[in-house]
Structure formats: structure tokens, C-alpha cells
Write a protein that holds these residues in place. Sequence first.
Motif, PDB file in Angstrom:
ATOM      1  N   ASN A   1      -5.643  10.343  -1.352  1.00 30.82           N
ATOM      2  CA  ASN A   1      -4.640  11.087  -1.998  1.00 30.82           C
ATOM      3  C   ASN A   1      -4.476  11.309  -3.015  1.00 30.82           C
ATOM      4  O   ASN A   1      -3.860  11.875  -4.729  1.00 30.82           O
ATOM      5  CB  ASN A   1      -2.462  10.619  -1.763  1.00 30.82           C
ATOM      6  CG  ASN A   1      -2.212  10.864  -0.504  1.00 30.82           C
ATOM      7  OD1 ASN A   1      -2.969  12.278   0.257  1.00 30.82           O
ATOM      8  ND2 ASN A   1      -1.949   9.903   0.544  1.00 30.82           N
TER       9      ASN A   1
ATOM     10  N   SER B   1       1.609   9.189  -5.355  1.00 31.31           N
ATOM     11  CA  SER B   1       2.036  10.524  -5.331  1.00 31.31           C
ATOM     12  C   SER B   1       2.451  10.608  -6.824  1.00 31.31           C
ATOM     13  O   SER B   1       3.235  12.564  -7.033  1.00 31.31           O
ATOM     14  CB  SER B   1       2.871  11.205  -4.063  1.00 31.31           C
ATOM     15  OG  SER B   1       3.918   9.885  -4.352  1.00 31.31           O
TER      16      SER B   1
ATOM     17  N   TYR C   1      -8.112   3.045   0.332  1.00 29.88           N
ATOM     18  CA  TYR C   1      -6.012   3.392   1.157  1.00 29.88           C
ATOM     19  C   TYR C   1      -6.453   4.577   0.249  1.00 29.88           C
ATOM     20  O   TYR C   1      -5.370   5.437   0.369  1.00 29.88           O
ATOM     21  CB  TYR C   1      -5.064   3.441   1.106  1.00 29.88           C
ATOM     22  CG  TYR C   1      -4.701   2.167  -0.534  1.00 29.88           C
ATOM     23  CD1 TYR C   1      -3.821   2.904  -0.713  1.00 29.88           C
ATOM     24  CD2 TYR C   1      -4.914   1.102  -0.625  1.00 29.88           C
ATOM     25  CE1 TYR C   1      -3.125   2.743  -2.079  1.00 29.88           C
ATOM     26  CE2 TYR C   1      -5.128   1.299  -2.185  1.00 29.88           C
ATOM     27  CZ  TYR C   1      -4.044   0.853  -2.574  1.00 29.88           C
ATOM     28  OH  TYR C   1      -3.386   0.819  -3.770  1.00 29.88           O
ATOM     29  N   PHE C   2      -6.327   4.501  -0.785  1.00 28.94           N
ATOM     30  CA  PHE C   2      -5.760   6.222  -1.925  1.00 28.94           C
ATOM     31  C   PHE C   2      -6.350   7.137  -1.825  1.00 28.94           C
ATOM     32  O   PHE C   2      -6.755   7.790  -2.989  1.00 28.94           O
ATOM     33  CB  PHE C   2      -5.806   4.721  -3.335  1.00 28.94           C
ATOM     34  CG  PHE C   2      -7.063   3.857  -3.437  1.00 28.94           C
ATOM     35  CD1 PHE C   2      -7.978   5.776  -4.506  1.00 28.94           C
ATOM     36  CD2 PHE C   2      -7.603   2.546  -3.108  1.00 28.94           C
ATOM     37  CE1 PHE C   2      -9.249   4.354  -4.996  1.00 28.94           C
ATOM     38  CE2 PHE C   2      -9.561   2.568  -3.835  1.00 28.94           C
ATOM     39  CZ  PHE C   2      -9.925   3.531  -5.302  1.00 28.94           C
TER      40      PHE C   2
ATOM     41  N   SER D   1       2.109   1.246  -3.320  1.00 30.97           N
ATOM     42  CA  SER D   1       1.160   2.249  -4.069  1.00 30.97           C
ATOM     43  C   SER D   1       1.046   3.389  -4.080  1.00 30.97           C
ATOM     44  O   SER D   1       1.195   4.721  -4.797  1.00 30.97           O
ATOM     45  CB  SER D   1       0.094   1.617  -4.298  1.00 30.97           C
ATOM     46  OG  SER D   1      -1.549   2.012  -5.397  1.00 30.97           O
ATOM     47  N   GLU D   2       0.468   3.813  -2.217  1.00 32.48           N
ATOM     48  CA  GLU D   2       1.071   5.673  -2.288  1.00 32.48           C
ATOM     49  C   GLU D   2       1.960   6.706  -2.913  1.00 32.48           C
ATOM     50  O   GLU D   2       1.532   7.588  -3.919  1.00 32.48           O
ATOM     51  CB  GLU D   2       0.782   5.346  -0.665  1.00 32.48           C
ATOM     52  CG  GLU D   2      -0.701   5.309  -0.311  1.00 32.48           C
ATOM     53  CD  GLU D   2      -0.263   5.413   1.195  1.00 32.48           C
ATOM     54  OE1 GLU D   2       0.303   4.873   1.351  1.00 32.48           O
ATOM     55  OE2 GLU D   2      -1.833   5.300   1.973  1.00 32.48           O
TER      56      GLU D   2
ATOM     57  N   LYS E   1       0.886  -1.047   0.151  1.00 30.49           N
ATOM     58  CA  LYS E   1      -0.048   0.133   0.433  1.00 30.49           C
ATOM     59  C   LYS E   1       0.502   1.197  -0.095  1.00 30.49           C
ATOM     60  O   LYS E   1       0.633   2.160  -0.431  1.00 30.49           O
ATOM     61  CB  LYS E   1      -1.231  -0.284   1.426  1.00 30.49           C
ATOM     62  CG  LYS E   1      -2.270  -0.904   1.378  1.00 30.49           C
ATOM     63  CD  LYS E   1      -3.721  -0.696   1.755  1.00 30.49           C
ATOM     64  CE  LYS E   1      -3.224  -1.063   3.502  1.00 30.49           C
ATOM     65  NZ  LYS E   1      -4.395  -0.476   3.962  1.00 30.49           N
TER      66      LYS E   1
END
Length: 354
Positions: free
Chosen positions: A98, A79, A94-95, A74-75, A71
Amino acid sequence: MFLKQKYGGITKYFCELMKNLPEGNSYDLSVLFSGNQYLKDYKFKKTNLSLPDLEFRGKGRLKTNFYQINKLYSEYKISMKKFDVFHPTYYDPYFLKNLKKPYVITVHDLIEFKFQEQYKNESLIPDMEKVIKKANRIISISKNTKKDLIQFLNISPDKIDVIYHGFNLPTKKPGKNNLGRYILFVGVRTGYKNFSNLAKAYSILRKHDDTLNLVCVGQPFLKNEIQELKSLQIFDSTSVFGVNEEQLNKFYANALAFIYPSMYEGFGMPVLEAFANSCPVCLSNTSSLPEVAGNAAEYFDPTSRDSILEGVKKVIYNKAYSEKLVEEGEIQLKKFSWINCATSTAETYQKAIS
């Protein structure tokens, strides 16, 4: 899902998308750790982790840690903003905090909403609702799932694209049958999968046909299942096997019929697996199953033991009818192509971007 699943429909779906995207489209898979077999088989990228199938102390915690690392990676990729559209593999939100680009979500089914009593303590439900409703575009894998999206989540029909899964034909001829005469059940047996009603129908059939066996592919029988099979006096004629995809083709190819008594399916991939192996299909008249199988199946009411019984008898004791279903299955199978699936998905990406 590439860490959660070693095998599974969702990860196979994403691998087929990546493999078959039309020319001019590219992908970046934000996965560092995965034991997923399809990633290896399709040779997309080397993965840093392949957890053994054996259970060991601390395995769950280790997977959780690797999931968190995936995760974070991936974040980081999100970004960087070096992409046009994001396509998450599941409903972890979670995404959302952002992500500044459009995203597309694929909805395979709404079982949690359809059977809320069974899933009332399921923490996935609020995440599903959040991720689905905020998506720029939604891919539904069947018209039935689209109907459910509109009914349960009040999604605008204009936001949903129905894109069927594709299918890969077996590459090897199936082996010889050493299980005798049998009907076949594939997959999970609990809850809405309705295996118990099939067992009851088979127990009646077995009394009149003592050479007919029931073969299951899936996890070993649980204690309560063994008790039920014994009480129905079919334990000795019912067996279960855990197999890989190649071995599964053999079970389909040698069965008198594939029986699918599920109360609900978002799509029903085993139906296509049966078609591909020239196995007659007998299945529920509910949800997406008539949409996927068309004229290539004998249908029954899954809530009725007697309806299941009559449907199975019609298929396994009428050779001409059985052969007709196999011919229709070969025709129906041609409607499901991974190239078409990926091409239509690329069109959905364009809609999300615009």
C-alpha cells in the motif's frame, strides 16, 4: 520493534533519531501498543501497553495480537499519505503493498546472510531481501555492513549511506567494585558471539592467576554452558548478571578489560560503552570492530584461543598500555554523535524524496 523490544539497540536508535532530528523535520510514530522502555524514558508518547516482565500463559498470543493491531494502525497512517518518507523499524514487508511514498531502511547487520548455515531455516531472510532491495535509500551503520550489502544482496553502492550510531555518555558515576579482579563479557554468548573460545582462553589464564574472575552480563547460563565451564574448571570463578543500562556502566568501569570475541558485528555498541566507562578494550580483528574501535583496542584472532589469550594478557598485565588504550578510547568516542547521526539521516530522507 517497539513491541518486540523492551530494551534494545534498534529501538534506542529510533528514539535517538526522533529526539535529535534537525529543526524543520517532524515525525509521526505509528505505534499504539508498546512496552518499550525508551519510549517512556524519552517521553515521546503515552503507550497503551506495558506487558510485565514475568511470563504468563497467553503472553505470546497477546503480544502477537497487539503486533497485528500496530500493523493495522501503521497501514492506516500510510493510507492517509500525510508524510514524505517512511522509515520502518524492521523487515516486516506488510507496508509494501500500500505504500505510495519513498521509504528508507536501516540495515544494522547481515548476520543471517553471513552465517547462512546457522540461519538456513530463518524466515526473516526473504523478508530482509525484499525490504532492503525495494528501499529508495539504505542506511548502513558501518562501512563493513555496506560491503556486506554489496556482496550478499548486490546493492548498488550509490544507494547506500553509511551513518554511524551515536552514543550517550553515562550520567551517573559507577558504583564501587565488589567483584574483585575480573575481565568482562557482555551480551549473547551463542554461535558467532564466540564465548566458548574466550572461556577456553580464560581457563588457561586462570591456572596462572587464581584471583582473576570472568564476569558475564546477559542471560543466565544454559545447561550446556554450565557443563563446559565445569569441564574447563572455571565454573566457580565465572559469574553472570542481568542488569539495566545504569548498572552495566558499573561493570565496565570496574573491569580490568572488556573482551569482545565476536566473529561478526554490524557495528559493536558495547565497544563504545566500554570507552565511555574508561574500560580497556580487547576485541576481534573482524567485521566492523576495527572500524569502530580504531587505535583504541588490542586486537586478536577470534578463531584462535591462543591469540585471545595473548591479547587479554597484554592488556591486563601492562598498566601503561592499558592506560593508553583508555586515552585512545576517549578520543575515539568523540567520533560518534547522535546529533550527527540524525542530521545525516535527515539528509538521506531528502535523497529518498528527490
